[in-house]
Design a protein around this motif. Structure first.
Motif, PDB file in Angstrom:
ATOM      1  N   LYS A  75      48.166   2.399  24.082  1.00 16.16           N
ATOM      2  CA  LYS A  75      48.157   3.861  24.155  1.00 16.16           C
ATOM      3  C   LYS A  75      49.537   4.395  24.537  1.00 16.16           C
ATOM      4  CE  LYS A  75      43.268   4.461  25.391  1.00 16.16           C
ATOM      5  NZ  LYS A  75      42.320   4.946  26.435  1.00 16.16           N
ATOM      6  N   ALA A  76      50.181   3.723  25.512  1.00 12.29           N
ATOM      7  CA  ALA A  76      51.506   4.171  25.956  1.00 12.29           C
ATOM      8  C   ALA A  76      52.550   3.969  24.866  1.00 12.29           C
ATOM      9  CB  ALA A  76      51.913   3.418  27.225  1.00 12.29           C
ATOM     10  N   MET A  77      52.417   2.907  24.089  1.00 18.08           N
ATOM     11  CA  MET A  77      53.387   2.650  23.021  1.00 18.08           C
ATOM     12  C   MET A  77      53.333   3.711  21.927  1.00 18.08           C
ATOM     13  SD  MET A  77      55.618   0.270  23.298  1.00 18.08           S
ATOM     14  CE  MET A  77      56.040  -0.197  21.625  1.00 18.08           C
ATOM     15  N   GLN A  78      52.212   4.388  21.806  1.00 12.73           N
ATOM     16  CA  GLN A  78      52.145   5.499  20.859  1.00 12.73           C
ATOM     17  C   GLN A  78      53.093   6.628  21.266  1.00 12.73           C
ATOM     18  OE1 GLN A  78      48.035   6.691  20.534  1.00 12.73           O
ATOM     19  NE2 GLN A  78      47.371   4.713  19.741  1.00 12.73           N
ATOM     20  N   GLN A  79      53.428   6.639  22.566  1.00 13.92           N
ATOM     21  CA  GLN A  79      54.393   7.611  23.098  1.00 13.92           C
ATOM     22  C   GLN A  79      55.747   6.949  23.393  1.00 13.92           C
ATOM     23  OE1 GLN A  79      53.586  10.795  23.192  1.00 13.92           O
ATOM     24  NE2 GLN A  79      51.474  10.348  22.542  1.00 13.92           N
ATOM     25  N   LYS A  80      55.951   5.757  22.836  1.00 16.60           N
ATOM     26  CA  LYS A  80      57.213   5.024  22.999  1.00 16.60           C
ATOM     27  C   LYS A  80      57.478   4.646  24.456  1.00 16.60           C
ATOM     28  CE  LYS A  80      58.893   5.203  18.685  1.00 16.60           C
ATOM     29  NZ  LYS A  80      59.371   4.034  17.907  1.00 16.60           N
ATOM     30  N   ILE A  81      56.425   4.271  25.173  1.00 18.83           N
ATOM     31  CA  ILE A  81      56.549   3.781  26.551  1.00 18.83           C
ATOM     32  C   ILE A  81      55.990   2.368  26.597  1.00 18.83           C
ATOM     33  CG2 ILE A  81      55.821   4.076  28.953  1.00 18.83           C
ATOM     34  CD1 ILE A  81      55.557   7.067  28.397  1.00 18.83           C
ATOM     35  N   SER A  82      56.784   1.427  27.083  1.00 21.34           N
ATOM     36  CA  SER A  82      56.362   0.034  27.145  1.00 21.34           C
ATOM     37  C   SER A  82      56.151  -0.385  28.602  1.00 21.34           C
ATOM     38  CB  SER A  82      57.417  -0.871  26.496  1.00 21.34           C
ATOM     39  OG  SER A  82      57.045  -2.233  26.606  1.00 21.34           O
ATOM     40  N   ILE A  83      54.989  -0.966  28.883  1.00 16.89           N
ATOM     41  CA  ILE A  83      54.677  -1.526  30.198  1.00 16.89           C
ATOM     42  C   ILE A  83      54.377  -3.010  30.034  1.00 16.89           C
ATOM     43  CG2 ILE A  83      53.726   0.676  31.031  1.00 16.89           C
ATOM     44  CD1 ILE A  83      50.906  -0.609  30.600  1.00 16.89           C
ATOM     45  N   ALA A  84      54.287  -3.728  31.143  1.00 19.27           N
ATOM     46  CA  ALA A  84      53.923  -5.142  31.107  1.00 19.27           C
ATOM     47  C   ALA A  84      52.529  -5.296  31.718  1.00 19.27           C
ATOM     48  CB  ALA A  84      54.934  -5.973  31.887  1.00 19.27           C
ATOM     49  N   PRO A  85      51.490  -5.472  30.885  1.00 15.28           N
ATOM     50  CA  PRO A  85      50.123  -5.601  31.398  1.00 15.28           C
ATOM     51  C   PRO A  85      49.956  -6.811  32.317  1.00 15.28           C
ATOM     52  CG  PRO A  85      50.113  -5.154  29.039  1.00 15.28           C
ATOM     53  CD  PRO A  85      51.526  -5.470  29.414  1.00 15.28           C
ATOM     54  N   GLY A  86      49.076  -6.673  33.321  1.00 19.36           N
ATOM     55  CA  GLY A  86      48.890  -7.726  34.312  1.00 19.36           C
ATOM     56  C   GLY A  86      48.402  -9.033  33.741  1.00 19.36           C
ATOM     57  N   ARG A  87      47.681  -8.990  32.622  1.00 20.24           N
ATOM     58  CA  ARG A  87      47.133 -10.226  32.030  1.00 20.24           C
ATOM     59  C   ARG A  87      48.235 -11.186  31.596  1.00 20.24           C
ATOM     60  NH1 ARG A  87      45.966 -14.314  30.688  1.00 20.24           N
ATOM     61  NH2 ARG A  87      44.162 -15.151  29.564  1.00 20.24           N
ATOM     62  N   MET A  88      49.463 -10.688  31.422  1.00 16.27           N
ATOM     63  CA  MET A  88      50.579 -11.545  31.027  1.00 16.27           C
ATOM     64  C   MET A  88      50.973 -12.533  32.104  1.00 16.27           C
ATOM     65  SD  MET A  88      52.993  -8.594  29.281  1.00 16.27           S
ATOM     66  CE  MET A  88      54.459  -9.609  29.419  1.00 16.27           C
ATOM     67  N   PHE A  89      50.608 -12.252  33.350  1.00 17.17           N
ATOM     68  CA  PHE A  89      51.148 -12.996  34.481  1.00 17.17           C
ATOM     69  C   PHE A  89      50.142 -13.962  35.111  1.00 17.17           C
ATOM     70  CE2 PHE A  89      53.218  -8.885  34.024  1.00 17.17           C
ATOM     71  CZ  PHE A  89      54.542  -9.270  33.886  1.00 17.17           C
ATOM     72  N   THR A  90      49.207 -14.421  34.301  1.00 10.86           N
ATOM     73  CA  THR A  90      48.193 -15.355  34.770  1.00 10.86           C
ATOM     74  C   THR A  90      47.633 -16.127  33.578  1.00 10.86           C
ATOM     75  OG1 THR A  90      46.039 -15.528  35.884  1.00 10.86           O
ATOM     76  CG2 THR A  90      46.435 -13.546  34.573  1.00 10.86           C
ATOM     77  N   LEU A  91      47.054 -17.293  33.858  1.00 13.48           N
ATOM     78  CA  LEU A  91      46.349 -18.047  32.828  1.00 13.48           C
ATOM     79  C   LEU A  91      44.853 -17.770  32.861  1.00 13.48           C
ATOM     80  CD1 LEU A  91      48.099 -21.546  33.053  1.00 13.48           C
ATOM     81  CD2 LEU A  91      48.619 -19.630  31.537  1.00 13.48           C
ATOM     82  N   GLN A  92      44.420 -17.024  33.863  1.00 18.53           N
ATOM     83  CA  GLN A  92      42.998 -16.763  34.044  1.00 18.53           C
ATOM     84  C   GLN A  92      42.651 -15.339  33.602  1.00 18.53           C
ATOM     85  OE1 GLN A  92      41.622 -19.479  34.686  1.00 18.53           O
ATOM     86  NE2 GLN A  92      43.312 -20.634  35.571  1.00 18.53           N
ATOM     87  N   ASP A  93      41.360 -15.046  33.622  1.00 21.30           N
ATOM     88  CA  ASP A  93      40.882 -13.735  33.197  1.00 21.30           C
ATOM     89  C   ASP A  93      40.909 -12.787  34.397  1.00 21.30           C
ATOM     90  OD1 ASP A  93      39.832 -11.738  31.616  1.00 21.30           O
ATOM     91  OD2 ASP A  93      37.753 -12.371  31.907  1.00 21.30           O
ATOM     92  N   GLN A  94      42.103 -12.304  34.741  1.00 19.91           N
ATOM     93  CA  GLN A  94      42.271 -11.479  35.940  1.00 19.91           C
ATOM     94  C   GLN A  94      43.461 -10.534  35.767  1.00 19.91           C
ATOM     95  OE1 GLN A  94      42.835 -14.351  39.067  1.00 19.91           O
ATOM     96  NE2 GLN A  94      44.534 -15.359  38.032  1.00 19.91           N
ATOM     97  N   TYR A  95      43.621  -9.615  36.724  1.00 23.42           N
ATOM     98  CA  TYR A  95      44.714  -8.633  36.753  1.00 23.42           C
ATOM     99  C   TYR A  95      44.691  -7.689  35.547  1.00 23.42           C
ATOM    100  CZ  TYR A  95      46.297 -12.256  39.979  1.00 23.42           C
ATOM    101  OH  TYR A  95      46.347 -13.185  40.978  1.00 23.42           O
ATOM    102  N   LYS A  96      43.491  -7.505  34.970  1.00 21.61           N
ATOM    103  CA  LYS A  96      43.385  -6.635  33.798  1.00 21.61           C
ATOM    104  C   LYS A  96      43.680  -5.171  34.127  1.00 21.61           C
ATOM    105  CE  LYS A  96      40.276  -9.257  30.815  1.00 21.61           C
ATOM    106  NZ  LYS A  96      38.983  -9.211  30.079  1.00 21.61           N
ATOM    107  N   ASN A  97      43.479  -4.785  35.391  1.00 23.34           N
ATOM    108  CA  ASN A  97      43.735  -3.395  35.781  1.00 23.34           C
ATOM    109  C   ASN A  97      45.092  -3.229  36.458  1.00 23.34           C
ATOM    110  OD1 ASN A  97      42.695  -4.905  38.015  1.00 23.34           O
ATOM    111  ND2 ASN A  97      42.417  -2.989  39.142  1.00 23.34           N
ATOM    112  N   CYS A  98      45.968  -4.217  36.293  1.00 20.54           N
ATOM    113  CA  CYS A  98      47.294  -4.181  36.924  1.00 20.54           C
ATOM    114  C   CYS A  98      48.388  -4.152  35.861  1.00 20.54           C
ATOM    115  CB  CYS A  98      47.487  -5.411  37.822  1.00 20.54           C
ATOM    116  SG  CYS A  98      46.288  -5.551  39.167  1.00 20.54           S
ATOM    117  N   MET A  99      49.578  -3.738  36.288  1.00 17.74           N
ATOM    118  CA  MET A  99      50.732  -3.779  35.391  1.00 17.74           C
ATOM    119  C   MET A  99      52.008  -3.905  36.212  1.00 17.74           C
ATOM    120  SD  MET A  99      51.045   0.222  34.181  1.00 17.74           S
ATOM    121  CE  MET A  99      50.953   1.566  35.365  1.00 17.74           C
ATOM    122  N   ARG A 100      53.031  -4.387  35.549  1.00 15.84           N
ATOM    123  CA  ARG A 100      54.360  -4.470  36.165  1.00 15.84           C
ATOM    124  C   ARG A 100      55.250  -3.408  35.546  1.00 15.84           C
ATOM    125  NH1 ARG A 100      58.473  -9.121  34.555  1.00 15.84           N
ATOM    126  NH2 ARG A 100      58.895  -7.536  32.976  1.00 15.84           N
TER     127      ARG A 100
END
Length: 470
Positions: free
Chosen positions: A419-444
């Motif tokens: 959704k943010a990329m549609q406005q040319k804003i890039s974030i790093a979703p929390g799921r990138m920083f784990t091997l497990q199914d967690q941090y889905k509601n977090c971002m860097r």
């Protein structure tokens, strides 16, 4: 008594202004002399007023720069200690990582996802001058191979720089690399074998997870406090299960935590008792916002089991790919591996960095960079307070580039990314920083870009997108 009442009155007035938004987080306050003149008091009284404000956490002093607002409203609470899943196997979300970092040169995108300093924060013109000098002074104008251990001048400079944390290193203790990821890769190739278990923080930088998976390692993610880092007791419980450990001890990526010295010492000692190596990624240690650089775990290493890795990729020249490793007892094996994989590191880049590190130029640059990044972190915190939902939680770090943001559990930050990329804003979703199914509601979010009304507007827009995602 009269003087005490005066400085307390001044402090109370400024504190009220800060609480009510007259002075924003990160803004520079009037000088002590201005406070003295405007209030008709002595300079000593003004100093006492600012001391009172600093003691109560409203302001922070910056050497040669005066005082800035450091107030953190109570509603901006921090996330709790993480409780990662203890299970195998795990897998990184490679598709998401590739998506976030594709078309990295597209300047139309506001990249809160990219954890490096913006070009305007780097001494590019000075580095260019040193590049010309290096080409004229090096044998073969910099086209020849370096010694496998790396540029001797650079190794000497790094060893001298390590004195800031009481590092007892010489040029013979160091090996240069092509960035810190290469340092970690070399270390893993020497001390790890397929099927070994590696303990890491959680969340942890996705590049570490990718390296571990590529080597067939079993990754054990451990509970991590957003302020103090990995839980030593949690590590102690799993010592019989692990073969090695990898930590970002100072201003971790993505959480921003910094381990206290007593935790670092305890971890080094407990690992040494079982002869377990520790790879230490100290990439962010020089980007501290306090009075002194935090010591790495390497400072407590007495048996050569800590492989200390560093780089200038986050502070001076990301594209130069100049890094290093102090591998302790594994030095000879590291040099052999480096020679097999690289033959040597880029000659010119090492020489340029070595020259810049001399005559206090690197430290002067770092001082300015720290000041700007600290102000950025406070501006970001204030914008999150102003524009994000009230239940947002963040860690305001004491160094580094990263803000770890925890949103309402109904928010999926992977969906938010698109959704943010549609406005040319890039974030790093929390799921990138784990091997497990967690941090889905977090971002860097990275605050490595120079603060401006435009950046504030983009954070405001991001907050609006989040609010509309419920």
């Amino acid at each position: 008594m009269k003087k005490e009442i005066l400085y307390q009155k001044i402090a109370r007035t400024i504190a009220w202004q800060i609480k009510n938004g007259v002075w924003k987080v990160g803004e520079k306050l009037p000088s002590l002399r201005t406070i003295s003149n405007e209030n008709g008091v002595s300079l000593n009284t003004a100093i006492q007023a600012y001391y009172e404000l600093e003691k109560d956490g409203f302001i922070a002093s910056r050497p040669k720069s005066g005082y800035v607002v450091n107030y953190k409203p109570q509603r901006l609470s921090a996330p709790a200690t993480t409780q990662p899943s203890i299970k195998f196997p795990g897998k990184e979300d490679e598709g998401l990582i590739d998506e976030v970092y594709h078309s990295i040169e597209d300047t139309s995108i506001t990249r809160f996802s990219l954890g490096i300093p913006e070009d305007v924060l780097l001494p590019i013109a000075k580095l260019n001058k040193e590049l010309i000098k290096a080409m004229g002074s090096l044998p073969g104008n910099g086209t020849r191979y370096e010694d496998p251990q790396g540029n001797i001048r650079l190794r000497k400079d790094i060893a001298r720089f390590a004195y800031s944390w009481n590092g007892n290193l010489t040029e013979e203790d160091l090996v240069t690399t092509t960035g810190v990821t290469n340092s970690i890769s070399l270390a893993l190739s020497v001390i790890a074998r397929k099927g070994d278990t590696i303990a890491v923080e959680s969340p942890v930088y996705f590049g570490i997870l990718q390296l571990a998976n590529s080597l067939g390692l079993r990754v054990l993610e451990l509970p991590t406090n957003p302020v103090t880092g990995i839980d030593p007791d949690a590590l102690k419980k799993v010592l019989p299960q692990i073969n090695l450990c990898l930590l970002i001890s100072n201003f971790s990526n993505p959480l921003g935590s910094c381990m206290p010295d007593e935790h670092k010492k305890a971890i080094v000692n407990m690992l040494a008792e079982r002869d377990i190596p520790l790879i230490e990624d100290d990439l962010y240690g020089d980007v501290f916002f306090g009075n002194s650089r935090p010591r790495p775990c390497k400072a407590f290493d007495e048996r050569g089991l800590v492989l200390w890795c560093g780089s200038v990729s986050k502070t001076l020249a990301p594209g130069y790919r100049v890094g290093w490793i102090a591998p302790g007892k594994f030095k000879d094996a590291i040099i052999r591996q480096k020679h097999i994989h690289l033959i040597s590191t880029p000659t010119l880049n090492q020489e340029v960095v070595a020259r810049f590190m001399e005559n206090d130029r690197y430290e002067n640059h770092l001082r300015k960079l720290r000041h700007e990044l600290h102000a950025n972190s406070l501006h970001f915190a204030q914008s999150i307070i102003d524009y994000f939902p009230e239940d947002t939680k963040i860690v305001t770090p004491q160094g580094g580039f990263m803000l770890w943001v925890e949103l309402d559990k109904r928010i999926d930050t992977t969906t938010l990314y698109y959704k943010a990329m549609q406005q040319k804003i890039s974030i790093a979703p929390g799921r990138m920083f784990t091997l497990q199914d967690q941090y889905k509601n977090c971002m860097r979010l990275s605050y490595g870009q120079r603060w401006s009304p435009f950046i504030e507007e983009r954070l405001m827009l991001l907050g609006d997108i989040i609010r509309k995602s419920f």
